[in-house]
Motif scaffolding. Sequence first.
Motif, PDB file in Angstrom:
ATOM      1  N   ALA A  36       0.834  -1.207   0.000  1.00 55.23           N
ATOM      2  CA  ALA A  36       0.000   0.000   0.000  1.00 55.23           C
ATOM      3  C   ALA A  36       0.865   1.252   0.000  1.00 55.23           C
ATOM      4  CB  ALA A  36      -0.937  -0.006   1.206  1.00 55.23           C
ATOM      5  N   VAL A  69      -6.679   0.185  -5.815  1.00 55.14           N
ATOM      6  CA  VAL A  69      -7.782   0.518  -4.914  1.00 55.14           C
ATOM      7  C   VAL A  69      -9.075  -0.086  -5.450  1.00 55.14           C
ATOM      8  CG1 VAL A  69      -9.179   2.419  -3.985  1.00 55.14           C
ATOM      9  CG2 VAL A  69      -6.683   2.620  -4.101  1.00 55.14           C
ATOM     10  N   SER A  85     -10.200   1.534  -0.115  1.00 55.87           N
ATOM     11  CA  SER A  85     -10.188   0.111   0.238  1.00 55.87           C
ATOM     12  C   SER A  85      -9.291  -0.651  -0.730  1.00 55.87           C
ATOM     13  CB  SER A  85     -11.606  -0.441   0.187  1.00 55.87           C
ATOM     14  OG  SER A  85     -11.602  -1.828   0.403  1.00 55.87           O
ATOM     15  N   MET A  86      -8.362  -1.435  -0.164  1.00 55.07           N
ATOM     16  CA  MET A  86      -7.428  -2.188  -0.993  1.00 55.07           C
ATOM     17  C   MET A  86      -7.565  -3.693  -0.813  1.00 55.07           C
ATOM     18  SD  MET A  86      -4.157   0.302  -0.618  1.00 55.07           S
ATOM     19  CE  MET A  86      -3.349  -0.141  -2.143  1.00 55.07           C
ATOM     20  N   GLY A  99      -6.357  -0.719   3.772  1.00 56.96           N
ATOM     21  CA  GLY A  99      -6.223   0.226   2.675  1.00 56.96           C
ATOM     22  C   GLY A  99      -5.548   1.503   3.136  1.00 56.96           C
TER      23      GLY A  99
END
Length: 153
Positions: A36, A69, A85-86, A99
């Motif tokens: 991230a 994402v 949100s990942m 995320g």
Amino acid sequence: MNRKRKLRIPLIVVLFLVLGALWTAVQGGPLARSYAGVLFQWNRGAFHTAAAQAVEQRSGQGISSPVGVRDVTFWDYEGTAVEFSMGSSGLGSSAAYWGIQYVPSGERLGFQGSRMEGWISDGDGWRWEESSGDNRCYIQELDENWYYYEMEF
């Protein structure tokens, strides 16, 4: 052995290593934090643009997601935050989400803009743990007003 075949084997090995690293990143934890962070650094402009749009329209609807994402969500619950949100795993009461989060005020907020009391220092970030349950949140500052987050239920 011809030249194409000699090159194909190392490329396949590298591809499997890269895919394995990405799959592990999608599962959360330290590698997800690194993944991230790298995506944020490489796509900083896209994250800033998306966050500014979400804050302006007070929604993540229709906003183009930066690379890596899954979803952009605007929260104005206990504090204002834009979540990128990942990944997620699990179901119901044993779910985890992670995320990148933009917090205009710069304060430490938990998942979905929640104010959480009792953050404790944990490595490069801060951890919150529910006193009467198993919920946990971890955040790590990526830049001013930007955080990596993990929430476990």
